[in-house]
Design an enzyme around this catalytic site. Structure first.
Site, PDB file in Angstrom:
ATOM      1  N   SER A  53      -5.989   3.461  -6.122  1.00 38.94           N
ATOM      2  CA  SER A  53      -6.093   2.495  -5.040  1.00 38.94           C
ATOM      3  C   SER A  53      -6.865   1.255  -5.524  1.00 38.94           C
ATOM      4  CB  SER A  53      -6.747   3.147  -3.812  1.00 38.94           C
ATOM      5  OG  SER A  53      -6.636   2.344  -2.658  1.00 38.94           O
ATOM      6  N   GLU A  91       4.024   5.610   0.652  1.00 40.47           N
ATOM      7  CA  GLU A  91       2.730   4.960   0.864  1.00 40.47           C
ATOM      8  C   GLU A  91       2.841   3.760   1.796  1.00 40.47           C
ATOM      9  OE1 GLU A  91      -0.073   4.649  -2.451  1.00 40.47           O
ATOM     10  OE2 GLU A  91       1.551   5.289  -3.781  1.00 40.47           O
ATOM     11  N   HIS A 109      -0.441   7.746   0.356  1.00 40.61           N
ATOM     12  CA  HIS A 109      -1.434   7.112  -0.518  1.00 40.61           C
ATOM     13  C   HIS A 109      -2.527   8.067  -0.991  1.00 40.61           C
ATOM     14  CE1 HIS A 109      -3.447   3.702  -2.316  1.00 40.61           C
ATOM     15  NE2 HIS A 109      -4.557   3.951  -1.645  1.00 40.61           N
TER      16      HIS A 109
END
Length: 283
Positions: free
Chosen positions: A166, A222, A264
């Site tokens: 991320s 995601e 995610h």
């Protein structure tokens, strides 16, 4: 819900960012690695989570992978995961907090500067946060944090890998493109390219030829944080475009993996079967 249950059921949304890191692996131990923790008083205060292979180091020293968001990494990490990392030192670089993620601190540390000076500026996405501290954090990571992590260990300096997920993946790309000499390999998992696509393109445009192995992985379900609607059916277009653009620069071609069915938060642990062989130069 425990971290292992969160991983299994794919708990998503803002809830996972507030979860406490239970770090059960430190209670159970691992047959392949000796586990330890240490706090480093640098900047806001960091906690290192360290897994060292049992047995003597090779003559050239151990290879090592540095994994950002170490609190979350070692919360999701299992004995079975570490079994894939035989012969590899695993260092989680986290914050001195009981939570899996320190959202404000990681935003500051993992986002690239945009201009001269230290680069710190208000975060244009998250009101009240500071951004742009990647150069400052890189100095800490390769200075006092690395020194504390490797203290007393026989480490091969030519086999250091950096992993980030991320915003940590965003930082990993910054490290590769702006400061390529610090790590031999880089793994960017679900990097938050969307945070500032033009900035990352400018960073990439200035990058010198590196010829360093780069692994990138992302899920096909995601969503951006806070976005409405159902999960998409396919990998993030901004990330895929960045990968395509990066391939146009000499010496920057990524090994890309799309993780099917992963949202995610799931790509964090979902990348473990990729990153450990990658850091060991097996894939």
């Amino acid at each position: 819900m425990s971290a292992s249950q969160s991983r299994e059921h794919g708990r998503v949304g803002p809830e996972h960012a507030r979860m406490t890191a239970e770090l059960r692996i430190f209670d159970t131990g691992a047959p392949t690695h000796q586990l330890s923790q240490k706090v480093v008083q640098a900047g806001p205060g960091y906690r290192l989570f360290i897994a060292v292979p049992k047995g003597p180091a090779p003559d050239a020293g151990w290879p090592v992978v540095y994994m950002l968001d170490g609190n979350a990494v070692f919360d999701f990490l299992t004995v079975e995961d570490l079994a894939m990392a035989k012969g590899l030192v695993v260092v989680g670089v986290g914050y001195d907090t009981p939570r899996q993620f320190a959202r404000e601190l990681r935003t500051q540390d993992f986002t690239a500067p945009d201009g001269p000076g230290d680069g710190l500026r208000p975060d244009h996405v998250h009101e009240g946060r500071v951004a742009g501290g990647a150069a400052i954090f890189h100095d800490r990571l390769t200075g006092p944090l690395r020194a504390a992590a490797e203290d007393g260990l026989n480490i091969d300096p030519a086999r250091r890998t950096l992993w980030g997920h991320s915003f940590g993946g965003l930082f990993t790309l910054y490290a590769l493109l702006a400061r390529p000499l610090a790590f031999a390999r880089h793994a960017a998992i679900s990097p938050s390219i969307w945070w500032d696509e033009p900035l990352m393109r400018r960073v990439a445009a200035k990058a010198a030829r590196a010829d360093l192995p780069l692994l990138m992985a992302l899920g096909d379900r995601e969503k951006r944080s806070g976005s409405d609607g159902p999960p998409p059916d396919g990998p993030a277009p901004a990330t895929m475009q960045f990968i395509a653009d990066l391939a146009l620069h000499p010496g920057h071609r990524a090994q890309v993996h799309v993780l099917p069915g992963h949202v995610h938060i799931q790509t964090l642990a979902g990348s473990f079967p990729l990153i450990f062989p990658f850091a060991l130069n097996e894939i």
